[in-house]
Design a protein around this motif. Structure first.
Motif, mmCIF file in Angstrom:
data_model
loop_
_atom_site.group_PDB
_atom_site.id
_atom_site.type_symbol
_atom_site.label_atom_id
_atom_site.label_comp_id
_atom_site.label_asym_id
_atom_site.label_seq_id
_atom_site.Cartn_x
_atom_site.Cartn_y
_atom_site.Cartn_z
ATOM 1 N N SER A 9 0.819 -1.216 0.000
ATOM 2 C CA SER A 9 0.000 0.000 0.000
ATOM 3 C C SER A 9 0.854 1.268 0.000
ATOM 4 C CB SER A 9 -0.955 0.002 1.189
ATOM 5 O OG SER A 9 -0.225 -0.130 2.384
ATOM 6 N N ALA A 10 2.099 1.171 0.479
ATOM 7 C CA ALA A 10 2.981 2.346 0.465
ATOM 8 C C ALA A 10 3.229 2.826 -0.965
ATOM 9 C CB ALA A 10 4.309 2.016 1.138
ATOM 10 N N ASP A 12 0.989 2.786 -3.377
ATOM 11 C CA ASP A 12 -0.172 3.632 -3.696
ATOM 12 C C ASP A 12 -0.016 5.013 -3.077
ATOM 13 O OD1 ASP A 12 -1.773 1.966 -5.275
ATOM 14 O OD2 ASP A 12 -2.452 0.862 -3.515
ATOM 15 N N ARG A 13 0.435 5.030 -1.813
ATOM 16 C CA ARG A 13 0.584 6.318 -1.128
ATOM 17 C C ARG A 13 1.613 7.190 -1.849
ATOM 18 N NH1 ARG A 13 0.160 3.056 3.481
ATOM 19 N NH2 ARG A 13 2.382 3.124 3.954
ATOM 20 N N ASP A 14 2.720 6.582 -2.276
ATOM 21 C CA ASP A 14 3.754 7.344 -2.983
ATOM 22 C C ASP A 14 3.213 7.922 -4.294
ATOM 23 O OD1 ASP A 14 5.442 6.701 -0.992
ATOM 24 O OD2 ASP A 14 6.756 5.376 -2.156
ATOM 25 N N GLU A 16 0.093 8.457 -5.133
ATOM 26 C CA GLU A 16 -0.922 9.476 -4.880
ATOM 27 C C GLU A 16 -0.274 10.789 -4.429
ATOM 28 O OE1 GLU A 16 -3.600 7.510 -2.178
ATOM 29 O OE2 GLU A 16 -4.166 6.116 -3.773
ATOM 30 N N ALA A 17 0.757 10.666 -3.598
ATOM 31 C CA ALA A 17 1.418 11.870 -3.073
ATOM 32 C C ALA A 17 2.020 12.684 -4.211
ATOM 33 C CB ALA A 17 2.498 11.478 -2.075
#
Lengths: 241, 265
Positions: A9-10, A12-14, A16-17
């Protein structure tokens, strides 16, 4: 486009960020463009100074985006649509940075122009053109967030309208300069402004093309309608004879 | 890294070395492989990727009839090597395996000397006439496997005494000593450290000029690094097969996309 989540999931976070940073940058560029055009129209030197100052934030965001993308490539090894996302983010950030420079340049010239006697209707026309191009830019970025290739294709076609506005202004400025040589300095500045706004439209088109690349995996191949100032210039020189 | 990557993409001109049509594999009731059609090209590294249990190793093992050794396995369909059906009754599987060599996941050298490990295949297949020829085959094989310089002074030492990476290269040397036409590799680097992995990958790239290489790997980055063609298997189906660059930048099937980008498929 794949809307499912990554197992890690990290990742995805990267992703999206970094895309959120692009959207933030887009918002700043749109505001800078509108503010610069307003500063020109209302002869507001304070606003112009703020636009010039705020371009630093746009440049810093671009730098940050490029660094985040390099990190993402190094650490996550993106493939397929993830890879295309990262590549398109890098290109879009570069496009937006350039647009920010054009807004800054407009602000600079507006300060010079505010010292001169105004050219009839020019500032208003420039402001309308800036509004049109900002809508184009906004739509290109909305298409990006929505991964909407059709909307992006529409932006590509609508750049034509901005080109036409530029050509119309170009003729107008030529007329002013032919009528009275004292208008030349102001009209040259105005012409550069119009040309730069027209270039922002081209960057919006480039962003739209990145959306198409992102969604479809290839750049659009068909030609879009183009109209350069060259035809307008030759028309003017014929009139002069 | 080789800077000729763009030129390497033009593998489509290579001829088909192995053609498989309608291949089905059953392990008892379990339908492990469903109707696979594929052309493995000559002079090309082909990677098989896919989640565990997708059938990629099963299919790899069909290519040199390793599934013959599994009692419950049934192989249907047609697999041709240079136009010859490898499941024809007249084909001797042992001879076939000399033509289609295999390297396994874990290095498995024989408990013999380094020399004998490599000399074993040529000896049993009678590929050499005398000791001098055999010496030559051993040396060239070890050289091709990029191991010669490390072992030339201790050829009589046991193969099992080498490091893991060296053992795997010894197994590759053993596999290529019989001059196979196709080299099958089942996760050849999964037990190796990154340096040994890089050496084996470099070796795979060099071997490509002489053999077709088919590699099963769980590392998608490895598939991307070493292969020119990639085949994605899922639930016993061959989902997508294409040029490696295309598979990793713009796959056509959403299942391939989900898998290679690390999403839940």
């Amino acid at each position: 486009m794949n809307s499912e989540k990554h197992i890690v999931s990290a990742f995805d976070r990267d992703l999206e960020a970094v895309q959120a940073l692009v959207m933030k940058m887009g918002g700043l560029v749109e505001a800078a463009m509108l503010d610069a055009a307003q500063a020109l129209d209302t002869r507001d030197e304070e606003l112009a100074a703020r636009v010039r100052q705020d371009d630093k934030a746009i440049d810093a965001l671009e730098e940050q985006i490029q660094q985040e993308c390099a990190r993402l490539i190094a650490l996550r090894g993106p493939t397929a649509s993830d890879l295309r996302t990262v590549l398109s983010v890098m290109r879009i950030a570069a496009n937006l940075e350039r647009c920010g420079d054009y807004a800054k340049n407009l602000a600079k010239r507006s300060v010079v122009l505010s010292q001169m006697s105004p050219i009839d209707g020019a500032a208003g026309s420039i402001r309308r053109m800036a509004r049109s191009v900002v809508i184009l830019l906004k739509d290109a970025l909305d298409a990006y967030i929505a991964r909407d290739a059709r909307m992006a294709a529409d932006v590509r076609l609508r750049d034509h309208e901005v080109d036409q506005m530029y050509n119309a202004l170009f003729r107008e400025f030529l007329t002013h300069m032919l009528e009275d040589a004292r208008n030349i300095t102001a009209c040259m500045h105005l012409h550069f402004i119009a040309k730069n706004i027209e270039r922002v439209g081209d960057h919006a088109t480039a962003i739209a093309e990145q959306v198409i690349y992102l969604v479809e995996g290839r750049m659009p191949e068909d030609e879009r309608p183009k109209e350069s100032g060259i035809s307008a210039l030759s028309a003017a020189s014929i009139r002069q004879e | 890294m080789n800077d000729m990557r763009i030129a390497e993409r033009t593998v489509s001109t290579n001829t088909a070395k192995i053609t498989a049509r309608g291949v089905q594999v059953y392990y008892g009731e379990n339908h492990a492989l469903k109707d696979v059609d594929i052309d493995i090209l000559s002079g090309t590294v082909t990677a098989f990727i896919g989640p565990s249990g997708c059938g990629k190793s099963t299919f790899l093992r069909c290519l040199n009839r390793m599934n013959d050794t599994v009692a419950s396995a049934r192989v249907l369909g047609e697999i041709k090597l240079d136009g010859e059906d490898i499941y024809d009754k007249r084909v001797d599987p042992v001879t076939l395996r000399a033509r289609v060599g295999m390297v396994f996941q874990k290095p498995n050298p024989f408990p013999k000397s380094i020399y004998d490990n490599v000399a074993y295949g040529p000896k049993i297949h009678g590929l050499t006439r005398n000791k001098t020829e055999l010496d030559e085959v051993v040396e060239t094989s070890l050289r091709k496997a990029a191991l010669w310089n490390e072992v030339k002074d201790r050829l009589t030492a046991p193969g099992t005494g080498l490091s893991g990476g060296q053992q795997q290269r010894l197994c590759i040397a053993r596999a290529i000593a019989t001059s196979p036409e196709v080299l099958l590799m089942d996760e050849p680097c999964s037990a190796l450290d990154p340096i040994a992995t890089a050496q084996v990958e470099e070796l795979i790239d060099e071997l490509r000029s002489q053999f077709s290489v088919v590699i099963v790997t769980h590392s998608m980055q490895q598939a991307a690094r070493v292969s020119q063609r990639t085949a994605f298997f899922h639930l016993g189906n061959l989902v997508e097969y294409g040029e490696t660059g295309q598979i990793f930048t713009n796959p056509r099937d959403p299942r391939t996309e989900s898998y290679i980008t690390g999403r839940i498929g």
